[in-house]
Design a protein around this motif. Sequence first.
Motif, PDB file in Angstrom:
ATOM      1  N   ARG A 244       0.834  -1.204   0.000  1.00 27.21           N
ATOM      2  CA  ARG A 244       0.000   0.000   0.000  1.00 27.21           C
ATOM      3  C   ARG A 244       0.876   1.264   0.000  1.00 27.21           C
ATOM      4  O   ARG A 244       0.623   2.221  -0.720  1.00 27.21           O
ATOM      5  CB  ARG A 244      -0.924  -0.034   1.210  1.00 27.21           C
ATOM      6  CG  ARG A 244      -1.893   1.139   1.277  1.00 27.21           C
ATOM      7  CD  ARG A 244      -1.429   2.115   2.342  1.00 27.21           C
ATOM      8  NE  ARG A 244      -2.203   3.359   2.215  1.00 27.21           N
ATOM      9  CZ  ARG A 244      -1.666   4.550   2.164  1.00 27.21           C
ATOM     10  NH1 ARG A 244      -0.348   4.685   2.233  1.00 27.21           N
ATOM     11  NH2 ARG A 244      -2.409   5.618   2.046  1.00 27.21           N
ATOM     12  N   GLU A 248       1.264   4.333  -2.832  1.00 24.43           N
ATOM     13  CA  GLU A 248       1.160   5.760  -2.530  1.00 24.43           C
ATOM     14  C   GLU A 248       2.382   6.511  -3.056  1.00 24.43           C
ATOM     15  O   GLU A 248       2.255   7.595  -3.638  1.00 24.43           O
ATOM     16  CB  GLU A 248       1.018   5.977  -1.030  1.00 24.43           C
ATOM     17  CG  GLU A 248       0.968   7.447  -0.644  1.00 24.43           C
ATOM     18  CD  GLU A 248       0.701   7.680   0.831  1.00 24.43           C
ATOM     19  OE1 GLU A 248       0.703   8.848   1.258  1.00 24.43           O
ATOM     20  OE2 GLU A 248       0.494   6.696   1.560  1.00 24.43           O
ATOM     21  N   ALA A 279      -9.574   9.699  -1.772  1.00 24.81           N
ATOM     22  CA  ALA A 279      -8.967   8.954  -2.879  1.00 24.81           C
ATOM     23  C   ALA A 279      -8.041   9.866  -3.668  1.00 24.81           C
ATOM     24  O   ALA A 279      -8.406  11.002  -4.000  1.00 24.81           O
ATOM     25  CB  ALA A 279     -10.047   8.393  -3.799  1.00 24.81           C
ATOM     26  N   ALA A 295      -4.128   4.072  -7.452  1.00 25.11           N
ATOM     27  CA  ALA A 295      -4.921   4.905  -6.540  1.00 25.11           C
ATOM     28  C   ALA A 295      -4.603   4.501  -5.113  1.00 25.11           C
ATOM     29  O   ALA A 295      -4.390   3.316  -4.830  1.00 25.11           O
ATOM     30  CB  ALA A 295      -6.418   4.731  -6.815  1.00 25.11           C
ATOM     31  N   PHE A 296      -4.534   5.482  -4.233  1.00 29.63           N
ATOM     32  CA  PHE A 296      -4.396   5.156  -2.814  1.00 29.63           C
ATOM     33  C   PHE A 296      -5.429   5.953  -2.031  1.00 29.63           C
ATOM     34  O   PHE A 296      -5.924   6.988  -2.481  1.00 29.63           O
ATOM     35  CB  PHE A 296      -2.968   5.417  -2.300  1.00 29.63           C
ATOM     36  CG  PHE A 296      -2.599   6.864  -2.133  1.00 29.63           C
ATOM     37  CD1 PHE A 296      -2.810   7.523  -0.922  1.00 29.63           C
ATOM     38  CD2 PHE A 296      -2.011   7.567  -3.170  1.00 29.63           C
ATOM     39  CE1 PHE A 296      -2.452   8.857  -0.761  1.00 29.63           C
ATOM     40  CE2 PHE A 296      -1.654   8.898  -3.019  1.00 29.63           C
ATOM     41  CZ  PHE A 296      -1.879   9.547  -1.813  1.00 29.63           C
ATOM     42  N   TYR A 297      -5.744   5.437  -0.832  1.00 32.43           N
ATOM     43  CA  TYR A 297      -6.801   6.013  -0.011  1.00 32.43           C
ATOM     44  C   TYR A 297      -6.273   6.313   1.384  1.00 32.43           C
ATOM     45  O   TYR A 297      -5.360   5.644   1.876  1.00 32.43           O
ATOM     46  CB  TYR A 297      -7.986   5.041   0.117  1.00 32.43           C
ATOM     47  CG  TYR A 297      -8.678   4.728  -1.183  1.00 32.43           C
ATOM     48  CD1 TYR A 297      -9.882   5.329  -1.528  1.00 32.43           C
ATOM     49  CD2 TYR A 297      -8.127   3.818  -2.085  1.00 32.43           C
ATOM     50  CE1 TYR A 297     -10.523   5.034  -2.722  1.00 32.43           C
ATOM     51  CE2 TYR A 297      -8.756   3.519  -3.277  1.00 32.43           C
ATOM     52  CZ  TYR A 297      -9.951   4.133  -3.588  1.00 32.43           C
ATOM     53  OH  TYR A 297     -10.576   3.838  -4.780  1.00 32.43           O
ATOM     54  N   HIS A 298      -6.890   7.322   2.000  1.00 25.84           N
ATOM     55  CA  HIS A 298      -6.664   7.637   3.401  1.00 25.84           C
ATOM     56  C   HIS A 298      -8.014   7.758   4.088  1.00 25.84           C
ATOM     57  O   HIS A 298      -8.995   8.197   3.466  1.00 25.84           O
ATOM     58  CB  HIS A 298      -5.899   8.960   3.556  1.00 25.84           C
ATOM     59  CG  HIS A 298      -4.407   8.821   3.477  1.00 25.84           C
ATOM     60  ND1 HIS A 298      -3.672   8.158   4.439  1.00 25.84           N
ATOM     61  CD2 HIS A 298      -3.522   9.264   2.553  1.00 25.84           C
ATOM     62  CE1 HIS A 298      -2.392   8.203   4.107  1.00 25.84           C
ATOM     63  NE2 HIS A 298      -2.267   8.860   2.979  1.00 25.84           N
ATOM     64  N   ALA A 479      -9.117   1.627   3.990  1.00 26.38           N
ATOM     65  CA  ALA A 479      -8.298   2.427   3.080  1.00 26.38           C
ATOM     66  C   ALA A 479      -7.159   1.596   2.495  1.00 26.38           C
ATOM     67  O   ALA A 479      -6.816   1.733   1.315  1.00 26.38           O
ATOM     68  CB  ALA A 479      -7.749   3.654   3.805  1.00 26.38           C
ATOM     69  N   TYR A 482      -8.802  -1.069   0.002  1.00 27.30           N
ATOM     70  CA  TYR A 482      -9.322  -0.377  -1.177  1.00 27.30           C
ATOM     71  C   TYR A 482      -8.179   0.078  -2.087  1.00 27.30           C
ATOM     72  O   TYR A 482      -8.305   0.072  -3.314  1.00 27.30           O
ATOM     73  CB  TYR A 482     -10.167   0.835  -0.770  1.00 27.30           C
ATOM     74  CG  TYR A 482     -11.617   0.505  -0.507  1.00 27.30           C
ATOM     75  CD1 TYR A 482     -12.393  -0.159  -1.457  1.00 27.30           C
ATOM     76  CD2 TYR A 482     -12.219   0.859   0.701  1.00 27.30           C
ATOM     77  CE1 TYR A 482     -13.711  -0.460  -1.219  1.00 27.30           C
ATOM     78  CE2 TYR A 482     -13.554   0.565   0.945  1.00 27.30           C
ATOM     79  CZ  TYR A 482     -14.296  -0.098  -0.020  1.00 27.30           C
ATOM     80  OH  TYR A 482     -15.607  -0.396   0.208  1.00 27.30           O
ATOM     81  N   THR A 483      -7.078   0.510  -1.511  1.00 22.08           N
ATOM     82  CA  THR A 483      -5.915   0.908  -2.310  1.00 22.08           C
ATOM     83  C   THR A 483      -5.456  -0.231  -3.208  1.00 22.08           C
ATOM     84  O   THR A 483      -5.207  -0.045  -4.402  1.00 22.08           O
ATOM     85  CB  THR A 483      -4.763   1.343  -1.389  1.00 22.08           C
ATOM     86  OG1 THR A 483      -5.145   2.506  -0.664  1.00 22.08           O
ATOM     87  CG2 THR A 483      -3.492   1.622  -2.179  1.00 22.08           C
ATOM     88  N   GLU A 486      -8.456  -1.316  -5.877  1.00 28.75           N
ATOM     89  CA  GLU A 486      -8.686  -0.329  -6.940  1.00 28.75           C
ATOM     90  C   GLU A 486      -7.491  -0.259  -7.894  1.00 28.75           C
ATOM     91  O   GLU A 486      -7.661  -0.124  -9.107  1.00 28.75           O
ATOM     92  CB  GLU A 486      -8.958   1.044  -6.340  1.00 28.75           C
ATOM     93  CG  GLU A 486      -9.276   2.124  -7.356  1.00 28.75           C
ATOM     94  CD  GLU A 486     -10.548   1.874  -8.133  1.00 28.75           C
ATOM     95  OE1 GLU A 486     -10.685   2.437  -9.249  1.00 28.75           O
ATOM     96  OE2 GLU A 486     -11.418   1.117  -7.643  1.00 28.75           O
ATOM     97  N   THR A 487      -6.287  -0.370  -7.363  1.00 30.93           N
ATOM     98  CA  THR A 487      -5.105  -0.340  -8.230  1.00 30.93           C
ATOM     99  C   THR A 487      -5.066  -1.558  -9.132  1.00 30.93           C
ATOM    100  O   THR A 487      -4.679  -1.459 -10.305  1.00 30.93           O
ATOM    101  CB  THR A 487      -3.821  -0.243  -7.383  1.00 30.93           C
ATOM    102  OG1 THR A 487      -3.863   0.957  -6.599  1.00 30.93           O
ATOM    103  CG2 THR A 487      -2.584  -0.228  -8.255  1.00 30.93           C
TER     104      THR A 487
END
Length: 533
Positions: A244, A248, A279, A295-298, A479, A482-483, A486-487
């Motif tokens: 992850r 990022e 996102a 894509a990365f999430y927080h 998060a 999902y990262t 989605e990637t």
Amino acid sequence: MTLDPTRLPDDIATLKALLIAEHAARVASDDRAQAAEARALDLDAEIANLKLTIAKMRRETFGTSSERSIKLLDQLELQLAELVEKMAEEKAAAEIAAPVVSPSSTSHKPARRPLPEHLPRERLVHPAPMVCPCCSGTRFRKLGEDTTETLERVPARWKVIVHVRERLACRTCDTIAQTPAPVHPITRGRAGPHLLADVLFGKFGAHLPLNRQSDIYANEGVDLDISTLADWVGASAATLMPLRDAIEKHVLATERIHADDTTVPVLAKGKCTTGRLWAYVRDDAPFGGAAAPAAFYHYSHNRDGAHPEKHLSAYTGLLQADAYAGFNGLYVTGRKPGPIVEAACWAHGRRKFFDLAELQKAPIAMEAVRRIDALFAIEREINGQPPGDRLAVRGERSKPLVDDLERWLREERKKLSSKNPLAKAMDYSLKRWPAFTRFLDDGRICMSNNAAERAVRGIAVGRRNWTFCGSDAGGQRAAVIYTLIETCKLNHIDPRAWLADVLGRIATHPANRIAALLPWNWNGPLCAHINAA
């Protein structure tokens, strides 16, 4: 069915009666067939119309926001499924009621999509008759064969893998030798990588809460408590954290990113609060970039602007986002380590006019939509071209349209009260005009922020199923996963296959070669790659 002449009556009157009865039955059958065909045509037209509507919504670039359109899209897809099921039921009922026709009948066969080539084939031979139905002979020569393919799915098959490590004693020195114990994907629990991948993708990819997954597994004869599954999710998130973080780092290394956020209900002390998932997406394809999308999430417990400032504290470059005030701290002059340049989303600006055009049929709003659509039409033509080529086309074709649009908006704005909804729609764009027109000066910028909106769409779908995160820590775990999911999707990789493979290898994989496991560098089985179309 073959007619046997020996069973027909000999007198003419009886034969005439049979012929009349057969003719009447055929006429009635034809009438029923015509009625069924007319009904089928009506259903076909309705289904085609629904499919077209759904396709337009899926590829719609400038319509309602993704979260608001999700509910309508779900309803349309449900309605489509109902119509297709109804049509299939009526066809099956008609086929059951219809008389048997000979194989030589030239009935229309619908065109079907070929079954995937990468799937294994199981050959099931149906032996030909050994006695000729015509002369009772038994001597045949093979002319060939006809094949028909049927898609089948084998139900989930559970198994226990028993790792056996033999102990050996050296006859010379009595030293005991044994292979080291196998490393499990996670330190806690005895779940294999495929089972862990199934749980993770089920919760965050297929939007199946852990309690539903527990029920499904119980029905298959395996009792797994919700607490056990939750423990696996937490341990897997910690195990996959290096990947992850690498994603990022890859996203923040680009020249331009998309940003958006969405709400996440969080259970806290007996009540629900509203957290946020942020996102950040890298997608260089619109300007011909060769780098992999990601894509990365927080997660954050609120929507305070301090959160994106922290997330992007090391980033410098272009930021495509909506006009949320929380991003304003990123655009300040003299920012360290360097500037972040705002690029506004024309789809958001258009949406405000579109709502007025759709609901109130306001002529000025309809004209604004028409003018903005002309700009988007140019963008579709140059999508994927290098920045220089995009910039040249925009300077020649888009800039005159934008300049004319600005003059027209400012003239029309002077005629309106500040309380007029149309004035508010105009002010949204005019007050941010430098950010809206920045795409005319930089070929890397897109006109819309759709890449980030797509990245939060799955979360909007999922939260209706899992209702809430159990805590802030649960939001942070979400998060992480999902990262990864989605990637994988952005790189047309099956997330479940990738997760299973990586979870089986990461414990012994060298830390300095973590990049080899990233989705865009991963070489999995053919069936793990999603059709990009």
